[in-house]
Scaffold this active site. Structure first.
Site, PDB file in Angstrom:
ATOM      1  N   SER A 100       0.897  -1.193  -0.114  1.00 43.55           N
ATOM      2  CA  SER A 100       0.091  -0.147   0.108  1.00 43.55           C
ATOM      3  C   SER A 100       0.887   1.102  -0.117  1.00 43.55           C
ATOM      4  O   SER A 100       0.466   2.236  -0.762  1.00 43.55           O
ATOM      5  CB  SER A 100      -0.906  -0.256   1.145  1.00 43.55           C
ATOM      6  OG  SER A 100      -1.958  -1.008   1.001  1.00 43.55           O
ATOM      7  N   HIS A 151      -1.478   5.677   8.390  1.00 41.52           N
ATOM      8  CA  HIS A 151      -1.188   4.248   7.796  1.00 41.52           C
ATOM      9  C   HIS A 151      -0.765   4.815   6.292  1.00 41.52           C
ATOM     10  O   HIS A 151      -0.856   5.705   5.714  1.00 41.52           O
ATOM     11  CB  HIS A 151      -2.359   3.741   7.587  1.00 41.52           C
ATOM     12  CG  HIS A 151      -2.240   2.067   7.740  1.00 41.52           C
ATOM     13  ND1 HIS A 151      -2.172   1.330   6.580  1.00 41.52           N
ATOM     14  CD2 HIS A 151      -1.800   1.447   8.782  1.00 41.52           C
ATOM     15  CE1 HIS A 151      -1.954  -0.016   7.123  1.00 41.52           C
ATOM     16  NE2 HIS A 151      -1.452   0.105   8.479  1.00 41.52           N
ATOM     17  N   THR A 153      -1.619   4.498   3.139  1.00 43.49           N
ATOM     18  CA  THR A 153      -2.390   5.140   2.039  1.00 43.49           C
ATOM     19  C   THR A 153      -2.402   6.457   2.325  1.00 43.49           C
ATOM     20  O   THR A 153      -2.329   7.268   1.204  1.00 43.49           O
ATOM     21  CB  THR A 153      -3.885   4.537   1.488  1.00 43.49           C
ATOM     22  OG1 THR A 153      -3.293   3.099   1.346  1.00 43.49           O
ATOM     23  CG2 THR A 153      -4.587   4.944   0.506  1.00 43.49           C
ATOM     24  N   ASP A 284      -8.844  -3.998   2.909  1.00 46.89           N
ATOM     25  CA  ASP A 284      -7.624  -4.718   2.702  1.00 46.89           C
ATOM     26  C   ASP A 284      -7.361  -5.415   4.001  1.00 46.89           C
ATOM     27  O   ASP A 284      -6.962  -6.784   3.671  1.00 46.89           O
ATOM     28  CB  ASP A 284      -6.332  -3.622   2.505  1.00 46.89           C
ATOM     29  CG  ASP A 284      -5.138  -4.551   2.373  1.00 46.89           C
ATOM     30  OD1 ASP A 284      -4.928  -4.952   1.574  1.00 46.89           O
ATOM     31  OD2 ASP A 284      -4.155  -4.191   3.234  1.00 46.89           O
ATOM     32  N   HIS A 288      -7.015  -9.725   3.798  1.00 49.35           N
ATOM     33  CA  HIS A 288      -5.829 -10.521   4.569  1.00 49.35           C
ATOM     34  C   HIS A 288      -6.447 -11.570   5.599  1.00 49.35           C
ATOM     35  O   HIS A 288      -5.513 -12.436   5.758  1.00 49.35           O
ATOM     36  CB  HIS A 288      -5.087  -9.660   5.300  1.00 49.35           C
ATOM     37  CG  HIS A 288      -3.817  -8.711   4.419  1.00 49.35           C
ATOM     38  ND1 HIS A 288      -2.857  -9.520   3.613  1.00 49.35           N
ATOM     39  CD2 HIS A 288      -3.881  -7.317   4.450  1.00 49.35           C
ATOM     40  CE1 HIS A 288      -2.046  -8.545   3.268  1.00 49.35           C
ATOM     41  NE2 HIS A 288      -2.713  -7.215   3.526  1.00 49.35           N
ATOM     42  N   ASP A 326      -5.499   0.479  -4.774  1.00 49.09           N
ATOM     43  CA  ASP A 326      -4.083   0.531  -4.861  1.00 49.09           C
ATOM     44  C   ASP A 326      -3.683  -1.155  -5.548  1.00 49.09           C
ATOM     45  O   ASP A 326      -2.634  -1.112  -6.109  1.00 49.09           O
ATOM     46  CB  ASP A 326      -3.574   0.789  -3.559  1.00 49.09           C
ATOM     47  CG  ASP A 326      -3.973   0.123  -2.596  1.00 49.09           C
ATOM     48  OD1 ASP A 326      -4.976  -0.797  -2.542  1.00 49.09           O
ATOM     49  OD2 ASP A 326      -3.308   0.277  -1.365  1.00 49.09           O
ATOM     50  N   HIS A 327      -4.486  -2.157  -5.213  1.00 51.25           N
ATOM     51  CA  HIS A 327      -3.845  -3.471  -5.496  1.00 51.25           C
ATOM     52  C   HIS A 327      -5.174  -4.356  -5.375  1.00 51.25           C
ATOM     53  O   HIS A 327      -5.874  -4.127  -4.288  1.00 51.25           O
ATOM     54  CB  HIS A 327      -2.742  -3.995  -4.785  1.00 51.25           C
ATOM     55  CG  HIS A 327      -2.875  -3.610  -3.108  1.00 51.25           C
ATOM     56  ND1 HIS A 327      -3.493  -4.591  -2.584  1.00 51.25           N
ATOM     57  CD2 HIS A 327      -2.200  -2.638  -2.578  1.00 51.25           C
ATOM     58  CE1 HIS A 327      -3.373  -4.063  -1.153  1.00 51.25           C
ATOM     59  NE2 HIS A 327      -2.721  -2.895  -1.336  1.00 51.25           N
ATOM     60  N   HIS A 431      -1.468  -9.646  -0.852  1.00 53.29           N
ATOM     61  CA  HIS A 431      -1.749  -8.787  -1.950  1.00 53.29           C
ATOM     62  C   HIS A 431      -1.578  -9.851  -3.497  1.00 53.29           C
ATOM     63  O   HIS A 431      -0.832 -10.584  -3.430  1.00 53.29           O
ATOM     64  CB  HIS A 431      -0.765  -7.645  -2.005  1.00 53.29           C
ATOM     65  CG  HIS A 431      -0.904  -6.602  -0.962  1.00 53.29           C
ATOM     66  ND1 HIS A 431      -0.172  -5.609  -0.825  1.00 53.29           N
ATOM     67  CD2 HIS A 431      -1.997  -6.876   0.038  1.00 53.29           C
ATOM     68  CE1 HIS A 431      -0.635  -5.083   0.265  1.00 53.29           C
ATOM     69  NE2 HIS A 431      -1.841  -5.795   0.688  1.00 53.29           N
TER      70      HIS A 431
END
Length: 471
Positions: A100, A151, A153, A284, A288, A326-327, A431
């Site tokens: 990220s 964080h 981002t 995200d 995970h 972002d991914h 990711h």
């Protein structure tokens, strides 16, 4: 400003080498004459559903359609042909699979950096983050998120740091840079009781003129004439489904949409416009953890923020809205089978995340207690065998690792057990290198091409707002 002159003399044509120029042959890609006809973006709202695989977007739309007969706001924009749409390559400088910090830095600094870094190149060069560029150009700037405001981002749009983990330092950089509204979690990096160095960052922000708010009510009462700094949790904010199942959390913790509306209200009357990043960071985290209730409901929370942004932009007519991720992460999807429909619909009964469930279970819990906890949260019973299997992770027989899994809870095992009932499968707990979805609405959206690199967005935002890359 003469856009023709800007594009010829601005950053894209003065950077020189193709290896630095993120658009490669920009003159060939951009239709200068058509751009001249378009209105500039006074404001930019950049929405990020962090770690959102395409399957997450897909499943959330299906979930909403099947539950409410109305799909997601994001996909409705596609159906109504209101947005420009593209796929985006998300790689970092060090890997085809980004993290990220590198993902946000590609947008924030306009260059790919190594995973773990924030706007610092592999050779150590710092790239000025885009929210600082817009501040220097006279705009207001802010960020809201469901994870710590320090964080990766939000930080990627705001600061330079060799390590995304330097969150104590990032908290101090924010203060020095003077952003206009910053809200999310992260008391660990601001409270004197929680910071390692015992600095009272709340007092420092207050001394600089910020309104420091720590509850939803305090946020709502904060004046729009002064900077606002909001921290609503020690670490990340609660998952949306857990928040909505707890009356006290609903009362004290603002939603992402509520934070977004407050941020827009704070900055919308500024004569030079504003820029705002809105992040759903726990999409995200749920990916995970292979946590389906967390994933879908936090994506719904993000989608509610999309509506806030689009509603404002449709009325304002001077705001570029960018919606993306972002991914990818964990690449979840609904697996084929004769009971797939009913199985997937069972998720509508989930009132808590797997995180909540697995924290309720203790090493001394009985099999019947485990079954009761799961039935309360998921709306269905499980077998004694499944309950015993989950419980086996609490007595030292099995352990699970994974990002954001500090307690070694059995997320993977639990998700696999759920998959037999909800028909959702996952490829991993990390990711992925997917090309991801993005959409743009408003002035500047015509600049979007069908396939872009993540770094392209930095320069597109500058172009849309007619801010020269001279800082």
């Amino acid at each position: 400003m003469d856009r023709r002159k800007f594009f010829r003399s601005g950053s894209l044509f003065t950077l020189g080498a193709a290896v630095i120029n993120p658009f490669q042959s920009s003159a060939a890609i951009l239709d200068i004459d058509s751009v001249n006809k378009n209105k500039k973006a006074k404001n930019i709202i950049f929405l990020v559903s962090d770690g959102m695989s395409t399957g997450t977007l897909n499943m959330t739309d299906l979930y909403l359609n099947r539950k409410t007969a109305k799909g997601s706001n994001w996909l409705q924009l596609y159906k109504d042909n209101k947005v420009s749409r593209a796929l985006m390559d998300t790689a970092s400088a060090s890997s085809i699979v980004t993290d990220s910090s590198a993902g946000s830095s590609s947008w924030g600094g306009g260059f790919r950096v190594n995973n773990g870094a924030l706007n610092v190149s592999p050779s150590g060069e710092s790239h000025l983050p885009i929210w600082q560029k817009f501040k220097k150009a006279g705009k207001m700037a802010g960020c809201v998120t469901t994870v710590p405001i320090t964080h990766a981002t939000p930080a990627g749009f705001c600061v330079n740091s060799k390590s995304r983990n330097a969150q104590d330092d990032i908290a101090e950089q924010y203060l020095e840079l003077g952003f206009d509204i910053m809200m999310g979690g992260g008391a660990n990096y601001f409270s004197p009781e929680l910071r390692k160095d015992k600095k009272d960052m709340y007092a420092a922000y207050t001394a600089k003129g910020y309104q420091v708010v720590k509850t939803k009510a305090e946020m709502e009462l904060a004046s729009n004439s002064k900077p606002v700094f909001g921290v609503f949790s020690d670490d990340a904010l609660p998952y949306y489904v857990d928040r909505n199942s707890d009356d006290n959390l609903k009362k004290t913790i603002p939603s992402l949409a509520e934070m977004s509306q407050k941020a827009i209200d704070r900055m919308k009357d500024h004569k030079n416009g504003f820029v705002l990043q809105i992040e759903s960071g726990k999409v995200d985290w749920a990916a995970h953890g292979n946590d389906i209730a967390g994933l879908i409901n936090d994506q719904i929370e993000f989608d509610e923020a999309v509506k806030v942004a689009i509603d404002f932009a449709e009325k304002d007519k001077e705001t570029l809205v960018i919606i993306t991720t972002d991914h990818g992460n964990a690449n979840p999807g609904i697996i084929y089978g004769k009971n797939a429909n009913d199985n997937f619909d069972s998720i509508q009964k989930y009132t808590q995340t797997n995180e909540w469930i697995l924290n309720q279970i203790k090493p001394d819990s009985s099999i019947s207690q485990v079954k009761e906890i799961i039935e309360k949260a998921n709306g269905h019973s499980v077998s004694d065998e499944d309950a015993k299997y989950v419980l086996s992770y609490y007595d030292g027989l099995h352990k699970e690792d994974g990002l954001y899994n500090y307690k070694k809870l059995p997320y993977k095992a639990f998700a696999e057990m759920q998959g037999k009932i909800n028909s959702v499968g996952w490829i991993s707990m990390d990711h992925s290198a997917d090309y991801v979805e993005m959409a743009m609405f408003g002035p500047g959206s015509e600049l979007l091409k069908p396939f872009v690199k993540n770094t392209d967005l930095h320069y597109l935002m500058l172009q849309a707002a007619e801010v020269e890359n001279k800082f």
